[in-house]
Motif scaffolding. Structure first.
Motif, PDB file in Angstrom:
ATOM      1  N   ASP A  49       0.833  -1.215   0.000  1.00  0.00           N
ATOM      2  CA  ASP A  49       0.000   0.000   0.000  1.00  0.00           C
ATOM      3  C   ASP A  49       0.861   1.256   0.000  1.00  0.00           C
ATOM      4  N   TRP A  60       1.230   4.097  -2.967  1.00  0.00           N
ATOM      5  CA  TRP A  60       0.816   5.493  -2.759  1.00  0.00           C
ATOM      6  C   TRP A  60       1.978   6.381  -2.302  1.00  0.00           C
ATOM      7  N   LEU A 117       1.699  10.227  -3.085  1.00  0.00           N
ATOM      8  CA  LEU A 117       0.599  10.855  -2.341  1.00  0.00           C
ATOM      9  C   LEU A 117       0.951  10.982  -0.861  1.00  0.00           C
ATOM     10  N   TYR A 118       1.415   9.876  -0.262  1.00  0.00           N
ATOM     11  CA  TYR A 118       1.705   9.883   1.179  1.00  0.00           C
ATOM     12  C   TYR A 118       2.874  10.810   1.518  1.00  0.00           C
ATOM     13  N   TRP A 171      -0.633   6.522   6.275  1.00  0.00           N
ATOM     14  CA  TRP A 171      -1.379   5.313   5.866  1.00  0.00           C
ATOM     15  C   TRP A 171      -2.443   4.973   6.914  1.00  0.00           C
ATOM     16  N   GLU A 184      -3.312   9.796  -7.921  1.00  0.00           N
ATOM     17  CA  GLU A 184      -3.049   8.434  -8.402  1.00  0.00           C
ATOM     18  C   GLU A 184      -1.597   8.020  -8.156  1.00  0.00           C
ATOM     19  N   SER A 185      -0.825   8.932  -7.564  1.00  0.00           N
ATOM     20  CA  SER A 185       0.525   8.635  -7.099  1.00  0.00           C
ATOM     21  C   SER A 185       1.436   8.111  -8.219  1.00  0.00           C
ATOM     22  N   ASN A 242      -4.327   1.119  -9.697  1.00  0.00           N
ATOM     23  CA  ASN A 242      -3.991   1.337  -8.286  1.00  0.00           C
ATOM     24  C   ASN A 242      -4.821   0.466  -7.348  1.00  0.00           C
TER      25      ASN A 242
END
Length: 402
Positions: free
Chosen positions: A53, A57, A60-61, A83, A120-121, A146
């Motif tokens: 995960d 991502w 984004l993270y 997360w 959508e990273s 994703n």
């Protein structure tokens, strides 16, 4: 869900190796999961899924957490905190999570959800390329890529039937369902480690995505033929071809990597397949020996792997525009050279696990217009869209030699 220290620490260790040392995610996890014999399937599942995960991502993270690569240990814990917060998991009272700004995390998530490349990273260049090649469809495809991939099995008809396999797996509490249009495919209703089952050890099935199972189907090999799988790798498609040929005839599985062919031999023994011969491509002689000798040739070409990002999310961080240029050049060379193995009247399938037209139909068009391709014609092609099918992104073209 309660976070356990040893599982979170194992996840952070895995992320360090993947992000900072460029190690392959699946290999890192294979080693991490062997670390503690006391971990049950739930514990191992947590480490694997959480790691994947956060890899998926990453952009984004890290934007939400306001951290940049290379990530130090403190930053990796921040990614885990993001997360957890976005999943509504309560953060434990550990020094690593002290002062986590939960409201700010949620606010920044809402803000970044409006920007596709961050939401959508994906890297900027990849987002731009996707739009150039696929237009508005890109947004749907990258969103689908994703999602977490389903586990799909391919029944080995040399050893069992789909019905018998379903019953055997059900006895081990693994429930499956059929997939329309694929006679030997089964989809797991819930994720499970199928490799520990008796059915797997007895060679009753292989794990193979539905899209990948379509490749041998479009090649349509028959018993008694001579078929060449020119980029066989560890041989998932070679095994499928051999099964469709009922172990009669000859499958020549070729690859430039010896270790992959060794793995294929091991898998063939387990599958009860004995009509596969492996050949290492260590010079152009390997191809020359087979010029116009094959009834059918499969070129499962090396590609960017964009169609299988759900399984290999770390791929998107390793790709580069330069690599894409190199791989397209390699695809042209392979198609031009390996197509010579098809006998007059024989057939060729060109396949990739990419969704980019420049790796797919554009390559076929270029080949058909070339000297080596002028004797071929396109019979049919199939594009599998992750957004429409829910399976891996694939392309396959069936070409007939005059």
């Amino acid at each position: 869900m309660k976070l356990h220290r040893n599982l979170v620490f194992a996840t952070v260790d895995s992320l360090h190796l993947i992000f900072n040392e460029g190690k392959q995610a699946d290999k890192v996890l294979k080693n991490t999961l062997k670390r503690d014999k006391r971990w049950g399937s739930r514990d191992r599942g947590f480490i694997a899924e959480t790691t994947y995960d956060i890899v998926r991502w990453k952009r984004l993270y890290s934007e939400i957490a306001e951290v940049k690569e290379p990530f130090d240990r403190e930053n990796l814990f921040r990614l885990v905190a993001v997360w957890a917060v976005l999943r509504g998991i309560r953060l434990p009272d550990w020094p690593q999570f002290a002062g986590t700004p939960e409201r700010r995390i949620k606010g920044r998530f809402d803000e970044f959800s409006k920007i596709r490349k961050i939401r959508e990273s994906i890297p900027d260049w990849l987002d731009k390329l996707g739009m150039e090649e696929l237009g508005n469809q890109w947004e749907k495809e990258i969103h689908a890529l994703n999602a977490t991939a389903d586990v799909i099995l391919r029944t080995n008809p040399l050893k069992t039937t789909k019905k018998a396999l379903q019953a055997a797996l059900s006895e081990e509490n693994i429930e499956t369902e059929s997939i329309t249009g694929l006679p030997n495919a089964l989809k797991l209703k819930e994720r499970a480690n199928v490799f520990t089952t008796k059915a797997f050890k007895d060679g009753w099935f292989e794990v193979q995505d539905a899209s990948s199972q379509k490749v041998a189907k479009i090649l349509d090999p028959k018993a008694g033929m001579r078929v060449v799988d020119a980029c066989a790798g560890a041989g998932g498609k070679s095994l499928h071809i051999a099964a469709l040929m009922e172990n009669k005839g000859q499958v020549i599985a070729m690859d430039i990597h010896d270790y992959k062919l060794t793995e294929l031999k091991r898998r063939a023994r387990r599958n009860g397949v004995h009509n596969i011969e492996t050949r290492l491509i260590d010079s152009s002689k390997a191809i020359k020996k087979l010029i116009e000798k094959a009834d059918k040739v499969l070129i499962d070409a090396p590609c960017t792997g964009l169609g299988v990002l759900r399984r290999n999310p770390d791929t998107k961080w390793k790709l580069s525009p330069e690599f894409l240029d190199e791989i397209r050049e390699k695809q042209r060379e392979i198609l031009s050279s390996y197509s010579r193995m098809v006998r007059p009247g024989g057939q060729l399938v060109y396949a990739t696990c990419s969704i980019l037209p420049s790796e797919n139909q554009d390559q076929v068009s270029h080949f058909l217009a070339s000297d080596n391709g002028k004797d071929f014609k396109l019979v049919k092609e199939e594009k599998v869209s992750p957004a429409r099918s829910g399976f891996d992104g694939f392309y396959m073209a069936l070409l007939q030699k005059k």
